[in-house]
Motif scaffolding. Sequence first.
Motif, PDB file in Angstrom:
ATOM      1  N   ARG A 185       0.879  -1.275  -0.079  1.00  0.00           N
ATOM      2  CA  ARG A 185      -0.113   0.094   0.389  1.00  0.00           C
ATOM      3  C   ARG A 185       0.626   1.274  -0.106  1.00  0.00           C
ATOM      4  O   ARG A 185       0.581   2.116  -0.956  1.00  0.00           O
ATOM      5  N   ALA A 186       2.104   1.046   0.548  1.00  0.00           N
ATOM      6  CA  ALA A 186       3.113   1.981   1.073  1.00  0.00           C
ATOM      7  C   ALA A 186       3.469   2.434  -0.376  1.00  0.00           C
ATOM      8  O   ALA A 186       3.406   3.937  -1.080  1.00  0.00           O
ATOM      9  N   HIS A 187       4.283   1.427  -1.292  1.00  0.00           N
ATOM     10  CA  HIS A 187       4.802   1.925  -2.760  1.00  0.00           C
ATOM     11  C   HIS A 187       3.902   1.821  -3.179  1.00  0.00           C
ATOM     12  O   HIS A 187       4.054   2.839  -4.202  1.00  0.00           O
ATOM     13  N   ASP A 193       0.437   8.414  -8.531  1.00  0.00           N
ATOM     14  CA  ASP A 193       0.066  10.228  -9.720  1.00  0.00           C
ATOM     15  C   ASP A 193       1.208   8.732 -11.372  1.00  0.00           C
ATOM     16  O   ASP A 193       0.557   9.449 -12.289  1.00  0.00           O
ATOM     17  N   VAL A 194       2.141   8.207 -10.977  1.00  0.00           N
ATOM     18  CA  VAL A 194       3.122   7.418 -11.930  1.00  0.00           C
ATOM     19  C   VAL A 194       2.081   6.539 -12.746  1.00  0.00           C
ATOM     20  O   VAL A 194       1.211   6.273 -14.092  1.00  0.00           O
ATOM     21  N   GLY A 198      -0.670   5.999 -16.591  1.00  0.00           N
ATOM     22  CA  GLY A 198      -0.353   5.552 -17.268  1.00  0.00           C
ATOM     23  C   GLY A 198       0.898   4.407 -17.715  1.00  0.00           C
ATOM     24  O   GLY A 198       1.558   3.919 -18.129  1.00  0.00           O
ATOM     25  N   GLY A 199       1.410   5.790 -16.380  1.00  0.00           N
ATOM     26  CA  GLY A 199       2.979   4.807 -16.643  1.00  0.00           C
ATOM     27  C   GLY A 199       3.541   3.346 -15.598  1.00  0.00           C
ATOM     28  O   GLY A 199       2.637   3.387 -15.274  1.00  0.00           O
TER      29      GLY A 199
END
Length: 351
Positions: A185-187, A193-194, A198-199
């Motif tokens: 969850r932290a990751h 945002d990435v 779509g990143g």
Amino acid sequence: MNDLDQLVAGASAEFAAAPTPAELENAKARYLGKSGRVTELLKGLAALTPEEKKARGADINLAKQRIEAALQSCRQALAEAELAAQLQAEALDVTMPGRRRGSGGLHPVSRTMERIELIFGSMGFDVADGPEIETDWMSFTALNNPENHPARSMQDTFYVDMKDEEGRWLNLRPHTSPMQVRYARAHAGRYADVIAQGGTMPEIRVIAPGRTYRVDSDATHSPMFHQCEGLWIGENVSFKDLKSVFTDFCRRFFETDDLQLRFRPSFFPFTEPSAEIDIAFSSGPLKGRWLEVAGSGQVHPNVVRNFGLDPERHIGFAFGMGPDRLTMLRYGINDLRLYFDGDLRFLSQFR
């Protein structure tokens, strides 16, 4: 020399000849006791005239004081002699070599935990740490184990009579999976945002070693035991990656390529499909025996969602193993209770 001088001299001689405090007190009783010679002299004053009683009484009291002084002197001498003898008996030989403090060492399970972290660290896995008192949601619900689900009975745990700030019950964690949830969850939050744009999020590779607790205690189980779970989540992580990683781990942990792995279908609420991992050695005392060492599987979509990720995009596997059992296999230990007895004859082998 009058009779009182002779009395004092006799008492002093007897006191000086007494070899022990007990015999000294016996000599004292003969002179100063209730039936002692000084007491008898004092009783004889009753037959004298007042003038004689006054003079004689003063002489007797003076003799009594001299006897008491001699007694005290002998007491002091015996005490000093006893102390000197004690000091002589307890004397230290400063020329003898000193006692060296024994060197300690890691507990065998701690050695195993360090070895696991080292091997997986070389594969790019982080090591996660977390609280041993967890919420019910982290321990069960987030892992696709909803309230009142029968699968919870397989991991019956110790509950704490208190709740967190959100009103969730707390318990001693029955496995280290909550650390995977927290880490994932932290990751996911860090790269939210990435992902939204779509990143590609960096893969999650983490192991979670630590103590766990379950209501289970017999010759082969302990209410406190150790567990190490692993998680690998990405956009293109498959079951073959799990096989490759765990096979490499087992061969490096046991320092041999002479073993086989078997993935046997099973069930866990948090993975689908799921598999038990068995190993078999081709030589040694365990030759030909299949031994269960871990549970594994592809992370269930519901669990991926609870990680804060999209299961249509992110996929991966998880596994869980018992360092206590791995330690027994590596060092040939046949009784789990030896870990907790604190017997130095056992522990000193691992220094």
